[in-house]
Design a protein around this motif. Sequence first.
Motif, PDB file in Angstrom:
ATOM      1  N   VAL A 112      31.594  38.576  35.612  1.00 48.20           N
ATOM      2  CA  VAL A 112      32.347  39.533  36.429  1.00 48.20           C
ATOM      3  C   VAL A 112      33.833  39.175  36.423  1.00 48.20           C
ATOM      4  O   VAL A 112      34.703  40.054  36.260  1.00 48.20           O
ATOM      5  CB  VAL A 112      31.806  39.560  37.873  1.00 48.20           C
ATOM      6  N   SER A 113      34.136  37.904  36.562  1.00 52.84           N
ATOM      7  CA  SER A 113      35.540  37.460  36.555  1.00 52.84           C
ATOM      8  C   SER A 113      36.200  37.792  35.213  1.00 52.84           C
ATOM      9  O   SER A 113      37.344  38.264  35.174  1.00 52.84           O
ATOM     10  CB  SER A 113      35.614  35.957  36.815  1.00 52.84           C
ATOM     11  N   PHE A 114      35.472  37.569  34.145  1.00 51.43           N
ATOM     12  CA  PHE A 114      36.007  37.857  32.805  1.00 51.43           C
ATOM     13  C   PHE A 114      36.321  39.343  32.647  1.00 51.43           C
ATOM     14  O   PHE A 114      37.402  39.721  32.182  1.00 51.43           O
ATOM     15  CB  PHE A 114      34.998  37.407  31.750  1.00 51.43           C
ATOM     16  N   PHE A 115      35.393  40.200  33.053  1.00 51.67           N
ATOM     17  CA  PHE A 115      35.609  41.639  32.899  1.00 51.67           C
ATOM     18  C   PHE A 115      36.736  42.138  33.807  1.00 51.67           C
ATOM     19  O   PHE A 115      37.485  43.049  33.428  1.00 51.67           O
ATOM     20  CB  PHE A 115      34.320  42.408  33.192  1.00 51.67           C
ATOM     21  N   PHE A 116      36.861  41.576  34.999  1.00 53.50           N
ATOM     22  CA  PHE A 116      37.953  41.980  35.883  1.00 53.50           C
ATOM     23  C   PHE A 116      39.303  41.610  35.278  1.00 53.50           C
ATOM     24  O   PHE A 116      40.288  42.347  35.425  1.00 53.50           O
ATOM     25  CB  PHE A 116      37.772  41.334  37.260  1.00 53.50           C
ATOM     26  N   VAL A 117      39.363  40.471  34.588  1.00 54.95           N
ATOM     27  CA  VAL A 117      40.626  40.034  33.986  1.00 54.95           C
ATOM     28  C   VAL A 117      41.010  40.904  32.799  1.00 54.95           C
ATOM     29  O   VAL A 117      42.176  41.294  32.638  1.00 54.95           O
ATOM     30  CB  VAL A 117      40.532  38.548  33.562  1.00 54.95           C
ATOM     31  N   LEU A 127      34.831  49.773  33.891  1.00 60.33           N
ATOM     32  CA  LEU A 127      34.361  48.460  33.462  1.00 60.33           C
ATOM     33  C   LEU A 127      34.193  47.522  34.655  1.00 60.33           C
ATOM     34  O   LEU A 127      33.201  46.781  34.750  1.00 60.33           O
ATOM     35  CB  LEU A 127      35.337  47.856  32.448  1.00 60.33           C
ATOM     36  N   ARG A 128      35.132  47.539  35.585  1.00 68.09           N
ATOM     37  CA  ARG A 128      35.065  46.648  36.748  1.00 68.09           C
ATOM     38  C   ARG A 128      33.859  46.975  37.632  1.00 68.09           C
ATOM     39  O   ARG A 128      33.163  46.070  38.106  1.00 68.09           O
ATOM     40  CB  ARG A 128      36.359  46.744  37.547  1.00 68.09           C
ATOM     41  N   VAL A 129      33.636  48.257  37.872  1.00 65.67           N
ATOM     42  CA  VAL A 129      32.499  48.629  38.721  1.00 65.67           C
ATOM     43  C   VAL A 129      31.182  48.328  38.015  1.00 65.67           C
ATOM     44  O   VAL A 129      30.225  47.816  38.634  1.00 65.67           O
ATOM     45  CB  VAL A 129      32.584  50.122  39.106  1.00 65.67           C
ATOM     46  N   ALA A 130      31.121  48.615  36.731  1.00 68.05           N
ATOM     47  CA  ALA A 130      29.900  48.311  35.975  1.00 68.05           C
ATOM     48  C   ALA A 130      29.610  46.811  35.981  1.00 68.05           C
ATOM     49  O   ALA A 130      28.452  46.385  36.032  1.00 68.05           O
ATOM     50  CB  ALA A 130      30.026  48.821  34.545  1.00 68.05           C
ATOM     51  N   ALA A 131      30.666  46.001  35.941  1.00 67.12           N
ATOM     52  CA  ALA A 131      30.501  44.541  35.902  1.00 67.12           C
ATOM     53  C   ALA A 131      29.893  43.997  37.192  1.00 67.12           C
ATOM     54  O   ALA A 131      29.271  42.930  37.181  1.00 67.12           O
ATOM     55  CB  ALA A 131      31.848  43.872  35.640  1.00 67.12           C
ATOM     56  N   LEU A 132      30.043  44.717  38.312  1.00 67.40           N
ATOM     57  CA  LEU A 132      29.500  44.224  39.586  1.00 67.40           C
ATOM     58  C   LEU A 132      27.987  44.050  39.538  1.00 67.40           C
ATOM     59  O   LEU A 132      27.420  43.267  40.303  1.00 67.40           O
ATOM     60  CB  LEU A 132      29.875  45.182  40.720  1.00 67.40           C
ATOM     61  N   SER A 133      27.333  44.758  38.632  1.00 63.37           N
ATOM     62  CA  SER A 133      25.872  44.637  38.530  1.00 63.37           C
ATOM     63  C   SER A 133      25.444  43.222  38.137  1.00 63.37           C
ATOM     64  O   SER A 133      24.304  42.811  38.405  1.00 63.37           O
ATOM     65  CB  SER A 133      25.325  45.641  37.515  1.00 63.37           C
TER      66      SER A 133
END
Length: 538
Positions: A109-114, A132-138
């Motif tokens: 999640v941290s990687f995708f947010f960055v 991408l950020r919302v999808a990463a929360l999964s």
Amino acid sequence: MLFKIPMPPSNTLVFKKMSLGHSIRHGAKWVFIGNTGSQVVNFALGLILARLLVPAEFGMVATIQIFTSLAGFVAGGGMGQAIVRAKEAGKRDYDLLFTLQFLIGLAIVSFFFVIAPWFGRWYANPVYADLLRVAALSFLVRPFFNVPSNMLHREMRFKAKTAVQLTNLAVYNSIALSLAYLGYGPWSLILAGLFGSISGALQFSWYARWRPGICFDFARAGELMRYGLLATSNNVVSYLQSQVTIFILSRSGNATLVGLFNKALSLAYMPFTMISGSAYEPVFRAIAQSADNPDRIRYLYLQSIRLGCIYTYPIYVLLYWLAPEAIRFFYGANWLGSAEPLSILIFAGFFMSIGHPAGALLAAINLLGKELVIQLVNLVILILGMLIAIPYGLKGAAWVVVFSQFVGMIYITFVACQAIRIRFVDIAHAVIPAAVHAIILLISLAMLEKLAGNVIHGDFLTLAFFGTAAAGIIVLGGLFSPFEAMRAESKKMIGVVRNRLALAGNKNNESENFSNRFLSTSIPPHSRKRFVVGKRFY
């Protein structure tokens, strides 16, 4: 639960009421129901979503999913599979699994947010960054989803897993359809996926009676991660195999060819996925449980090949025969270009039905390293073959897939035979009944076309006529077959119909369907004698 097996004078292996064999048959049934239900529901609701969302919105979500799907293999780390195959697993092991997967998910999640802002600039659309950020929360939810799911898998409680799968399907599609109708575009699919994960996590936790805990047993973690690394590597390479043909075709710049080939590929793999694929999880767990019983492992492996071929080969023959009519009737004339590659890709299905059980075998007996080598060889064949086949269009691409599946089937079957000390002739004995009857079915359909070809007109009538005729040929051919396995399965199918009619309305009696009887692990005397000659196993 595995019970001790008494050895009566007849040399027949007898199981208690709640035996491993019952668990496998019951598990295969529920996995089959889940797979088939998902296929049917997704197909129907996909048609509705296609009218609520434009192709560009689907494309945005598909682009996001390429990256999140790849990260999903890393998030699981294959460690859940390691827990499933372990001889013993307690709460401490599940707490460790949850801790490791949550830490990995947090890193993803941290990687995708960055990278999200860069991602949006790359596609020249800032919406990509938010999606991408919302999808990463999964990935923060997945440990709550995966751990209780692995617990149910280990206990072979596939009915509960299927219940969650189908309920989640309803949750996902309800949210997706509602948001799409309200005009949320690609967000409808992204948010449906996130809330579907949360719903699944709550359901799995309830069925498994699981509560999360924290554990930092680094010695045990090393064991899980060593196996998990191999499992993840296999999954990643397998994923690349499934995408490389589409990716290389897409480089030609012809989106129509990509769409037609993708449709043909999905249709060709559907019978295998629903039938042979349904047995993977129960067979994997059963073989892992039978580590101290080589006879049972051999029998499970050969039986999974035998019955997988018996049930998939007739479907593939019928699909080969009716490919143009089926595509035109269900998808329309615009998709008719998929018929020719589909008729070629069907041969890959024949090979996968033979090779796929070997994957479950190698994973269960901790030979994932050898399977990884096979997967890499297959990936190289696909890449080189596709680069050569591009000038030959969809036919060339289809033959490359068939060739790679053939090589992979030979390779992985050879490795499996060496691992459990059986011969290729045993594999042939398992496949021959289904192969002979598939040829008979093909000849019979050809004769019927000669007799009725000028009378039957229209796609619907053609599908109905040949489908009904094929069903009759399969059942009658099986009843009078010289092969015992075919006769037994035909009698079971007739018995299923008879029982369903006799027990209609009686909710306290559950009749078996063919997937309920997909695997039988009671080893008959003649099968055992063929494997054991003196002290040497064959």
